[in-house]
Design an enzyme around this catalytic site. Structure first.
Site, PDB file in Angstrom:
ATOM      1  N   LYS A 108       0.868  -1.331  -0.008  1.00 35.80           N
ATOM      2  CA  LYS A 108      -0.047   0.012   0.063  1.00 35.80           C
ATOM      3  C   LYS A 108       0.693   1.224   0.185  1.00 35.80           C
ATOM      4  O   LYS A 108       1.859   1.549   0.895  1.00 35.80           O
ATOM      5  CB  LYS A 108      -0.860   0.133   1.066  1.00 35.80           C
ATOM      6  CG  LYS A 108      -1.714   1.221   1.523  1.00 35.80           C
ATOM      7  CD  LYS A 108      -2.435   1.222   2.849  1.00 35.80           C
ATOM      8  CE  LYS A 108      -3.413   2.475   3.021  1.00 35.80           C
ATOM      9  NZ  LYS A 108      -3.788   2.790   4.343  1.00 35.80           N
ATOM     10  N   ASP A 116      -2.280  10.470   3.816  1.00 35.11           N
ATOM     11  CA  ASP A 116      -3.700  10.103   3.723  1.00 35.11           C
ATOM     12  C   ASP A 116      -4.466  11.285   4.814  1.00 35.11           C
ATOM     13  O   ASP A 116      -4.223  11.357   5.952  1.00 35.11           O
ATOM     14  CB  ASP A 116      -3.872   8.799   4.545  1.00 35.11           C
ATOM     15  CG  ASP A 116      -5.348   8.563   4.457  1.00 35.11           C
ATOM     16  OD1 ASP A 116      -6.338   9.158   3.921  1.00 35.11           O
ATOM     17  OD2 ASP A 116      -5.485   7.348   5.563  1.00 35.11           O
ATOM     18  N   LYS A 118      -9.685  12.852   8.772  1.00 41.42           N
ATOM     19  CA  LYS A 118      -8.945  12.601  10.027  1.00 41.42           C
ATOM     20  C   LYS A 118      -8.991  13.472  11.082  1.00 41.42           C
ATOM     21  O   LYS A 118      -9.014  14.706  10.699  1.00 41.42           O
ATOM     22  CB  LYS A 118      -7.635  11.954   9.821  1.00 41.42           C
ATOM     23  CG  LYS A 118      -7.651  10.770   8.918  1.00 41.42           C
ATOM     24  CD  LYS A 118      -6.100  10.329   8.752  1.00 41.42           C
ATOM     25  CE  LYS A 118      -6.165   9.175   7.954  1.00 41.42           C
ATOM     26  NZ  LYS A 118      -6.318   7.677   8.807  1.00 41.42           N
ATOM     27  N   ASP A 134       1.790   6.362   5.620  1.00 42.16           N
ATOM     28  CA  ASP A 134       0.487   5.486   5.143  1.00 42.16           C
ATOM     29  C   ASP A 134       1.092   4.747   4.216  1.00 42.16           C
ATOM     30  O   ASP A 134       0.439   3.833   3.275  1.00 42.16           O
ATOM     31  CB  ASP A 134      -0.538   6.050   5.085  1.00 42.16           C
ATOM     32  CG  ASP A 134      -1.952   5.267   4.989  1.00 42.16           C
ATOM     33  OD1 ASP A 134      -1.802   4.320   5.744  1.00 42.16           O
ATOM     34  OD2 ASP A 134      -2.917   5.577   4.555  1.00 42.16           O
ATOM     35  N   ASP A 150     -12.191   7.392   4.397  1.00 36.53           N
ATOM     36  CA  ASP A 150     -11.010   6.983   4.887  1.00 36.53           C
ATOM     37  C   ASP A 150     -10.340   5.571   5.088  1.00 36.53           C
ATOM     38  O   ASP A 150      -9.402   5.346   5.519  1.00 36.53           O
ATOM     39  CB  ASP A 150     -10.877   7.329   6.678  1.00 36.53           C
ATOM     40  CG  ASP A 150      -9.601   7.634   7.369  1.00 36.53           C
ATOM     41  OD1 ASP A 150      -8.281   7.667   6.364  1.00 36.53           O
ATOM     42  OD2 ASP A 150      -9.443   7.550   8.141  1.00 36.53           O
ATOM     43  N   GLU A 160      -9.682   3.771   2.556  1.00 39.70           N
ATOM     44  CA  GLU A 160      -9.049   3.882   0.831  1.00 39.70           C
ATOM     45  C   GLU A 160      -8.018   3.087   0.564  1.00 39.70           C
ATOM     46  O   GLU A 160      -7.964   2.564  -0.332  1.00 39.70           O
ATOM     47  CB  GLU A 160      -8.501   5.415   0.768  1.00 39.70           C
ATOM     48  CG  GLU A 160      -6.899   5.809   0.953  1.00 39.70           C
ATOM     49  CD  GLU A 160      -6.602   5.373   2.525  1.00 39.70           C
ATOM     50  OE1 GLU A 160      -5.588   5.169   2.892  1.00 39.70           O
ATOM     51  OE2 GLU A 160      -7.668   5.959   3.553  1.00 39.70           O
ATOM     52  N   ARG A 179      -7.884  -0.126   1.184  1.00 41.22           N
ATOM     53  CA  ARG A 179      -8.195  -1.532   0.898  1.00 41.22           C
ATOM     54  C   ARG A 179      -8.997  -1.130  -0.524  1.00 41.22           C
ATOM     55  O   ARG A 179      -8.976  -2.227  -1.694  1.00 41.22           O
ATOM     56  CB  ARG A 179      -9.299  -2.036   1.845  1.00 41.22           C
ATOM     57  CG  ARG A 179     -10.566  -1.119   1.991  1.00 41.22           C
ATOM     58  CD  ARG A 179     -11.545  -1.369   2.749  1.00 41.22           C
ATOM     59  NE  ARG A 179     -10.828  -0.945   4.024  1.00 41.22           N
ATOM     60  CZ  ARG A 179     -11.288  -1.087   5.324  1.00 41.22           C
ATOM     61  NH1 ARG A 179     -12.532  -1.523   5.379  1.00 41.22           N
ATOM     62  NH2 ARG A 179     -10.716  -0.665   6.562  1.00 41.22           N
TER      63      ARG A 179
END
Length: 500
Positions: A251, A256, A263, A274, A333, A335, A337
């Site tokens: 990933k 993010d 967030k 991230d 959030d 995202e 996956r």
């Protein structure tokens, strides 16, 4: 950092020229009677050096020792974890004197695991991030000499450990960079540079290629950012072309914000981490280029930012993934996956022997396992067992979590084939269940590294995990001949494993 391996007894260590001499002492008496061994015996007799791992005794210019500073360090039972504790403590303590050359010597015989632990700990304890500092002081330790009873017998383990350190430090470097110094384009260029290493090739796809492939889930996450997405395909070929590769999927969200599902402001700066899954894939390939094992590996890195503008995806939007499955976005959030599911679909074209995705995916995994073990989810018992064993061998441990079908109930929706989130309960598991929908055709495992990829607080920074675990896993496949020429179909976990 320059690492050297030498055959050094305690008698020879006493004459080694270095700024700091660190002697690792396991429980039990030393067989030799030289001055350094006698010094260890006297310290123990006086109660100044206990057998507890990490305990040490510092001496300045002791008689008969060439090094001006001597650290006697207990490593307890001599097992890898104890060696790591001892070396971490010793190297950290020695940094105050700003040594340039240190020698770490095992007073008793050690094995390959001890060598790997010592080198990894020395590198971790001396690591310094400098890239974005105007007056950065580089690490003072330039050279580490590792002394063992028989250097010839441990040369292969030493070389693998040095390569692993290089991979871990590359992962740390890119994970530690701020988002404006690690955009998707920059991360892709870092991957391109790995293409100069033996056996490694790199291909980078941009927005047009991704649209043509139908990666609608990946595109949806990236559409709110001014930074263009990139999809990195790394290939390492160390075996015959017909041998099915292991595919690693990392990933790569370089920053993010959470998107529309914004967030909290506190600690949002840590969302530069991230992309630690992507960084770990880069680190693995950096090491593969040095070790050159006889297997084939593919690395896939979907990388973009998750940002807000007028084009950003919204809660309630329905998108179409590369697999053709439609996804209702209930939380922007969630995202990671979304970009991973398209990468997993892309992985099928390699007819893989196994696929492992690595992601800082859920805060729920942090709640469940903290920062000690990464979460492991797998559709295949043999693959899960191999990753668990690799984690223990590398001290980069993981813990297997369940994948019962009942957990997928919360992902049902009236408006698409699947929702991208379920409720709060079991969030790490439901995230894995979402990914499992896109990994049904091959043995698959998911490593949730949200709790282990970086540290916060005063020690804030990337850990480089799980580069060590992944390399241990891959190298074990070479040693056991497990990298089959044809892929195995995924096997459903046993009931015992599901309940573990």
């Amino acid at each position: 950092m320059d690492f050297q391996l030498k055959t050094l007894s305690t008698a020879q260590a006493a004459t080694e020229k270095c700024d700091v001499l660190i002697v690792l002492v396991a429980a039990g008496n030393l067989s030799s009677k030289d001055p350094l061994a006698s010094l260890v015996a006297d310290a123990r007799k006086a109660g100044d050096l206990s057998d507890k791992a990490g305990k040490s005794l510092a001496l300045y210019r002791p008689a008969g020792i060439v090094a001006p500073r001597l650290l006697l360090v207990s490593v307890g039972d001599g097992k890898p974890g104890s060696v790591r504790s001892g070396v971490l403590a010793a190297v950290s303590a020695s940094r105050s004197s700003e040594p340039k050359r240190i020698a770490i010597v095992f007073a008793q015989a050690t094995d390959a695991h001890g060598v790997r632990s010592a080198l990894g700990a020395a590198a971790d304890a001396s690591y310094v991030y400098t890239t974005t500092k105007s007056k950065a002081e580089p690490r003072s330790i330039r050279q580490v000499v590792l002394g063992v009873a028989d250097s010839g017998a441990l040369r292969d383990a030493f070389d693998e450990a040095v390569a692993t350190v290089a991979g871990v430090e590359l992962a740390k470097e890119w994970a530690n960079r701020p988002g404006n110094h690690c955009t998707p384009t920059m991360l892709a260029e870092a991957a391109r540079e790995l293409g100069a290493l033996p056996g490694i090739k790199c291909e980078v796809l941009g927005p047009k290629e991704i649209e043509k492939l139908g990666m609608g889930a990946f595109r949806a996450v990236a559409q709110g950012s001014a930074e263009p997405l990139r999809f990195v395909v790394l290939r390492y070929q160390g075996a015959a072309k017909e041998q099915a590769p292991v595919v690693l999927v990392g990933k790569g969200i370089t920053f993010d914000t959470g998107g529309v599902s914004l967030k909290p402001a506190a600690e949002m700066d840590e969302m530069k981490f991230d992309m630690c899954g992507a960084a770990s894939v880069l680190g693995v390939f950096r090491a593969l280029g040095d070790i050159r094992p006889a297997l084939n590996v593919v690395g896939l890195i979907p990388t973009c930012e998750n940002m807000n503008d007028g084009r950003a995806i919204k809660p309630g939007d329905v998108i179409t993934s590369m697999s053709g499955q439609t996804i209702e976005i209930l939380n922007t959030d969630a995202e990671g996956r979304l970009i991973l599911c398209d990468a997993l679909s892309y992985a099928k074209r390699f007819n893989p022997a196994a696929v492992v995705d690595i992601a800082t995916l859920t805060g729920a995994c942090v709640v469940a396992l903290g920062g000690v073990r990464s979460g492991l989810f797998s559709s295949d018992d043999a693959l899960a067992d191999a990753l668990l064993a690799a984690g223990e061998a590398s001290q980069d441990r993981c813990w297997r979590m369940p994948l019962d079908d009942d957990y997928a109930e919360g992902l049902k929706t009236n408006f698409a084939d699947v929702a991208n989130v379920a409720g709060r309960a079991g969030g790490a598991v439901t995230a894995a269940k979402f990914l499992q929908r896109f990994a049904g055709d091959f043995p698959w495992a998911h490593l949730d590294i949200a709790g282990t990829a970086w540290k916060g607080g005063s020690a804030k920074g990337a850990t480089g995990r799980p580069v060590g675990l992944l390399l241990s896993f891959l190298l074990a496949r070479v040693g056991e001949g497990a990298a089959d020429a044809t892929p195995r179909k995924g096997r459903k976990p046993s009931k015992a494993r599901q309940a573990a």
